[in-house]
Scaffold this motif. Structure first.
Motif, PDB file in Angstrom:
ATOM      1  N   ASP A 181       0.985  -4.039   6.180  1.00 11.51           N
ATOM      2  CA  ASP A 181       1.144  -4.296   7.947  1.00 11.51           C
ATOM      3  C   ASP A 181       1.286  -5.796   8.089  1.00 11.51           C
ATOM      4  OD1 ASP A 181       1.499  -3.038  10.149  1.00 11.51           O
ATOM      5  OD2 ASP A 181      -0.403  -3.232  10.794  1.00 11.51           O
ATOM      6  N   GLN A 182       2.020  -6.456   7.637  1.00  6.42           N
ATOM      7  CA  GLN A 182       2.456  -7.926   8.201  1.00  6.42           C
ATOM      8  C   GLN A 182       3.567  -7.794   8.826  1.00  6.42           C
ATOM      9  OE1 GLN A 182       0.165 -10.599   6.981  1.00  6.42           O
ATOM     10  NE2 GLN A 182      -0.580  -8.468   6.874  1.00  6.42           N
ATOM     11  N   ARG A 183       3.457  -8.124  10.223  1.00  5.01           N
ATOM     12  CA  ARG A 183       4.493  -7.821  11.152  1.00  5.01           C
ATOM     13  C   ARG A 183       5.473  -9.025  11.700  1.00  5.01           C
ATOM     14  NH1 ARG A 183       1.595  -3.555  15.230  1.00  5.01           N
ATOM     15  NH2 ARG A 183       0.899  -2.069  13.434  1.00  5.01           N
ATOM     16  N   ASP A 184       4.929 -10.038  11.406  1.00  2.22           N
ATOM     17  CA  ASP A 184       5.653 -11.266  11.618  1.00  2.22           C
ATOM     18  C   ASP A 184       5.935 -12.228  10.441  1.00  2.22           C
ATOM     19  OD1 ASP A 184       5.749 -10.965  14.757  1.00  2.22           O
ATOM     20  OD2 ASP A 184       3.743 -11.222  14.622  1.00  2.22           O
ATOM     21  N   VAL A 185       7.114 -12.212   9.708  1.00  5.12           N
ATOM     22  CA  VAL A 185       7.301 -12.744   8.749  1.00  5.12           C
ATOM     23  C   VAL A 185       8.797 -13.325   8.530  1.00  5.12           C
ATOM     24  CG1 VAL A 185       7.315 -12.392   6.039  1.00  5.12           C
ATOM     25  CG2 VAL A 185       5.931 -10.901   7.568  1.00  5.12           C
ATOM     26  N   ILE A 186       8.705 -14.755   8.066  1.00  9.94           N
ATOM     27  CA  ILE A 186      10.119 -15.280   7.916  1.00  9.94           C
ATOM     28  C   ILE A 186      10.464 -15.025   6.247  1.00  9.94           C
ATOM     29  CG2 ILE A 186      11.495 -17.191   7.971  1.00  9.94           C
ATOM     30  CD1 ILE A 186       9.604 -18.027  10.162  1.00  9.94           C
ATOM     31  N   PHE A 187      11.591 -14.493   5.905  1.00 12.36           N
ATOM     32  CA  PHE A 187      11.977 -14.472   4.455  1.00 12.36           C
ATOM     33  C   PHE A 187      12.939 -15.589   4.429  1.00 12.36           C
ATOM     34  CE2 PHE A 187      10.327 -10.050   5.522  1.00 12.36           C
ATOM     35  CZ  PHE A 187      10.145  -9.665   4.206  1.00 12.36           C
ATOM     36  N   THR A 188      12.660 -16.267   3.295  1.00 10.20           N
ATOM     37  CA  THR A 188      13.854 -17.322   2.807  1.00 10.20           C
ATOM     38  C   THR A 188      14.393 -16.930   1.585  1.00 10.20           C
ATOM     39  OG1 THR A 188      12.570 -19.006   3.859  1.00 10.20           O
ATOM     40  CG2 THR A 188      14.068 -19.733   2.285  1.00 10.20           C
ATOM     41  N   LEU A 189      15.535 -16.464   1.461  1.00 10.83           N
ATOM     42  CA  LEU A 189      16.492 -16.303   0.551  1.00 10.83           C
ATOM     43  C   LEU A 189      17.187 -17.268  -0.125  1.00 10.83           C
ATOM     44  CD1 LEU A 189      18.173 -12.944   2.025  1.00 10.83           C
ATOM     45  CD2 LEU A 189      15.876 -13.241   0.863  1.00 10.83           C
ATOM     46  N   LEU A 190      16.460 -17.692  -1.215  1.00 10.24           N
ATOM     47  CA  LEU A 190      17.010 -19.037  -1.836  1.00 10.24           C
ATOM     48  C   LEU A 190      17.925 -18.770  -2.935  1.00 10.24           C
ATOM     49  CD1 LEU A 190      16.727 -22.255  -1.987  1.00 10.24           C
ATOM     50  CD2 LEU A 190      14.870 -21.545  -3.638  1.00 10.24           C
ATOM     51  N   HIS A 191      19.243 -19.488  -2.827  1.00  9.88           N
ATOM     52  CA  HIS A 191      20.087 -19.515  -3.957  1.00  9.88           C
ATOM     53  C   HIS A 191      20.240 -20.819  -4.654  1.00  9.88           C
ATOM     54  CE1 HIS A 191      23.321 -18.534  -6.689  1.00  9.88           C
ATOM     55  NE2 HIS A 191      23.917 -19.310  -6.053  1.00  9.88           N
ATOM     56  N   VAL A 192      19.897 -20.917  -5.959  1.00  9.46           N
ATOM     57  CA  VAL A 192      20.045 -22.249  -6.619  1.00  9.46           C
ATOM     58  C   VAL A 192      21.815 -22.127  -7.133  1.00  9.46           C
ATOM     59  CG1 VAL A 192      19.333 -23.986  -8.131  1.00  9.46           C
ATOM     60  CG2 VAL A 192      17.865 -22.503  -6.834  1.00  9.46           C
ATOM     61  N   GLY A 193      22.632 -23.073  -6.676  1.00  9.36           N
ATOM     62  CA  GLY A 193      23.895 -22.883  -6.776  1.00  9.36           C
ATOM     63  C   GLY A 193      24.755 -23.487  -6.016  1.00  9.36           C
ATOM     64  N   SER A 194      25.867 -22.757  -5.739  1.00  8.49           N
ATOM     65  CA  SER A 194      26.825 -22.901  -4.699  1.00  8.49           C
ATOM     66  C   SER A 194      26.987 -21.827  -4.040  1.00  8.49           C
ATOM     67  CB  SER A 194      28.329 -23.359  -5.189  1.00  8.49           C
ATOM     68  OG  SER A 194      28.739 -22.474  -5.988  1.00  8.49           O
ATOM     69  N   GLY A 195      27.783 -22.010  -2.620  1.00  4.71           N
ATOM     70  CA  GLY A 195      28.061 -20.699  -1.909  1.00  4.71           C
ATOM     71  C   GLY A 195      28.942 -19.739  -2.584  1.00  4.71           C
ATOM     72  N   ALA A 196      29.836 -20.348  -3.684  1.00  7.38           N
ATOM     73  CA  ALA A 196      30.739 -19.580  -4.406  1.00  7.38           C
ATOM     74  C   ALA A 196      29.837 -18.692  -5.284  1.00  7.38           C
ATOM     75  CB  ALA A 196      31.554 -20.213  -4.844  1.00  7.38           C
ATOM     76  N   THR A 197      28.823 -18.973  -5.561  1.00  2.00           N
ATOM     77  CA  THR A 197      27.992 -18.215  -6.568  1.00  2.00           C
ATOM     78  C   THR A 197      26.791 -17.409  -6.182  1.00  2.00           C
ATOM     79  OG1 THR A 197      26.545 -19.868  -7.198  1.00  2.00           O
ATOM     80  CG2 THR A 197      28.404 -19.719  -8.352  1.00  2.00           C
ATOM     81  N   GLU A 198      26.616 -17.591  -4.631  1.00  2.00           N
ATOM     82  CA  GLU A 198      25.522 -16.696  -4.068  1.00  2.00           C
ATOM     83  C   GLU A 198      25.885 -15.422  -3.886  1.00  2.00           C
ATOM     84  OE1 GLU A 198      23.028 -17.139  -0.015  1.00  2.00           O
ATOM     85  OE2 GLU A 198      24.756 -18.371  -0.124  1.00  2.00           O
ATOM     86  N   PRO A 199      25.203 -14.513  -4.093  1.00  3.82           N
ATOM     87  CA  PRO A 199      25.351 -12.879  -4.212  1.00  3.82           C
ATOM     88  C   PRO A 199      25.442 -12.664  -2.511  1.00  3.82           C
ATOM     89  CG  PRO A 199      22.936 -13.377  -4.794  1.00  3.82           C
ATOM     90  CD  PRO A 199      23.729 -14.567  -4.991  1.00  3.82           C
ATOM     91  N   LEU A 200      25.973 -11.636  -2.478  1.00  2.00           N
ATOM     92  CA  LEU A 200      26.142 -10.927  -0.856  1.00  2.00           C
ATOM     93  C   LEU A 200      24.667 -10.220  -0.643  1.00  2.00           C
ATOM     94  CD1 LEU A 200      27.395 -10.916   1.762  1.00  2.00           C
ATOM     95  CD2 LEU A 200      28.949  -9.053   0.737  1.00  2.00           C
ATOM     96  N   MET A 201      23.981 -10.656   0.291  1.00  2.00           N
ATOM     97  CA  MET A 201      22.937  -9.677   0.563  1.00  2.00           C
ATOM     98  C   MET A 201      22.962  -9.726   2.020  1.00  2.00           C
ATOM     99  SD  MET A 201      20.037 -10.710  -1.781  1.00  2.00           S
ATOM    100  CE  MET A 201      18.897  -9.638  -1.537  1.00  2.00           C
ATOM    101  N   VAL A 202      22.699  -8.344   2.464  1.00  2.00           N
ATOM    102  CA  VAL A 202      22.452  -8.053   3.947  1.00  2.00           C
ATOM    103  C   VAL A 202      21.253  -7.140   4.146  1.00  2.00           C
ATOM    104  CG1 VAL A 202      23.472  -7.048   5.942  1.00  2.00           C
ATOM    105  CG2 VAL A 202      25.188  -7.875   4.188  1.00  2.00           C
ATOM    106  N   PRO A 203      20.215  -7.980   4.408  1.00  2.00           N
ATOM    107  CA  PRO A 203      18.879  -7.287   4.579  1.00  2.00           C
ATOM    108  C   PRO A 203      18.815  -6.255   5.557  1.00  2.00           C
ATOM    109  CG  PRO A 203      18.421  -9.632   4.034  1.00  2.00           C
ATOM    110  CD  PRO A 203      19.981  -9.372   4.353  1.00  2.00           C
ATOM    111  N   ASP A 204      18.242  -5.183   5.599  1.00  4.01           N
ATOM    112  CA  ASP A 204      17.947  -4.255   6.833  1.00  4.01           C
ATOM    113  C   ASP A 204      16.992  -4.851   7.833  1.00  4.01           C
ATOM    114  OD1 ASP A 204      19.494  -2.453   5.466  1.00  4.01           O
ATOM    115  OD2 ASP A 204      17.932  -1.359   4.573  1.00  4.01           O
ATOM    116  N   PRO A 205      17.441  -4.973   8.974  1.00  5.29           N
ATOM    117  CA  PRO A 205      16.437  -5.724   9.883  1.00  5.29           C
ATOM    118  C   PRO A 205      15.211  -4.785  10.222  1.00  5.29           C
ATOM    119  CG  PRO A 205      18.305  -4.533  10.886  1.00  5.29           C
ATOM    120  CD  PRO A 205      18.619  -4.315   9.695  1.00  5.29           C
ATOM    121  N   ARG A 206      14.309  -5.614  10.728  1.00  6.02           N
ATOM    122  CA  ARG A 206      12.923  -4.932  11.269  1.00  6.02           C
ATOM    123  C   ARG A 206      12.446  -5.807  12.247  1.00  6.02           C
ATOM    124  NH1 ARG A 206       7.412  -2.751   7.988  1.00  6.02           N
ATOM    125  NH2 ARG A 206       6.073  -3.412   9.733  1.00  6.02           N
ATOM    126  N   GLU A 207      11.953  -5.417  13.354  1.00  4.87           N
ATOM    127  CA  GLU A 207      11.281  -6.097  14.452  1.00  4.87           C
ATOM    128  C   GLU A 207      10.189  -6.919  13.785  1.00  4.87           C
ATOM    129  OE1 GLU A 207       9.311  -5.225  18.622  1.00  4.87           O
ATOM    130  OE2 GLU A 207       9.921  -3.475  17.628  1.00  4.87           O
TER     131      GLU A 207
END
Length: 271
Positions: A181-207
């Motif tokens: 029940d953690q309601r105020d959270v910041i997720f940092t999605l970290l890719h080590v590499g370049s923009g060209a190698t970063e996987p496409l991820m679209v996280p589902d939003p939540r309040e």
């Protein structure tokens, strides 16, 4: 989540891992197995911390001796003290018969990994089942306050790459935070590499939850550890690959090397 497995050496820092296992099991109304494999034969039951006294301290029980009140929590607890010279086999045999949804244990951030799972002990134990594992540095507080049981997770770091599939790690992180029940959270999605190698991820939003992306070049271990420190991460969640067991996921891997340096709990999710 139905079963949380907590192997322990009852050494310094091990009580913090127990607090996390107990908090997760209580929140999810799961079974909690606390296993201490003692090869010396000198340990006593009293050395395993009291569950009901801890729950009373957290305000979840009025009377730690009231068994009926304890049953209303929906929590099942089993303490096992096994007198054996082969702790690996004892743990694996138990998991074979009683599969767990999560393994929670304390780690010592040296090449020895854990005081009671040192040297070559880690490798055969690693060939067990493929449970997700929450590992806590033995000298750090983690995200559960041992005095109150209150959980605080505000920053989560999720390293992402093409392989292993980062969606598994993100899904596991979301599930843990939902359960707690953690309601105020910041997720940092970290890719080590370049923009060209970063996987496409679209996280589902939540309040109350937000997602930020960071792309950095460099050695993956150094970048992950440094970023975790910069954002003051409360939890790092990593997908692992190429291994089967709940400790084998760390042997010689990026996750293992991160585990040896990161200063917060790490959730490893087998891909």
């Amino acid at each position: 989540m139905k079963h949380v497995f907590h192997p322990t050496d009852l050494g310094p820092g091990s009580s913090q891992a127990l607090m996390h296992a107990l908090r997760l099991a209580t929140t999810t109304h799961s079974r909690l197995t606390i296993m201490h494999v003692d090869s010396s034969g000198e340990s006593e039951w009293a050395e395993i911390p009291g569950v009901r006294s801890t729950l009373a301290k957290w305000g979840l029980l009025k009377d730690p001796n009231d068994k009926e009140e304890f049953r209303t929590l929906g929590l099942g607890v089993r303490k096992i003290m096994a007198d054996a010279g082969r702790p690996v086999k004892v743990c694996l045999d138990y998991l074979d018969e009683h599969p767990a949804d999560l393994v929670v244990l304390s780690t010592h951030q040296t090449d020895a990994r854990m005081t009671w799972l040192s040297g070559k002990v880690a490798e055969p134990l690693a060939r067990g089942a493929g449970e997700p594992s929450l590992l806590l540095p033995h000298d750090r507080p983690g995200f559960v306050d041992p005095a109150t049981g209150v959980v605080t997770i505000e920053r989560v770091l999720v390293p992402v790459a093409t392989t292993p599939d980062p969606t598994l790690a993100l899904a596991a992180a979301r599930r843990i935070l939902d359960l707690l029940d953690q309601r105020d959270v910041i997720f940092t999605l970290l890719h080590v590499g370049s923009g060209a190698t970063e996987p496409l991820m679209v996280p589902d939003p939540r309040e109350g939850w937000s997602f930020e992306r960071r792309t950095r070049a460099g050695d993956p271990v150094d970048v992950i550890v440094r970023t975790a420190a910069e954002i003051n991460a409360d939890l790092v969640v990593m997908a692992t690959k190429g291994h089967d067991g709940f400790l084998d996921v760390f042997r010689g891997s990026t996750t293992e090397r991160v585990l040896r340096q990161v200063r917060c709990p790490l959730l490893a999710v087998p891909a």
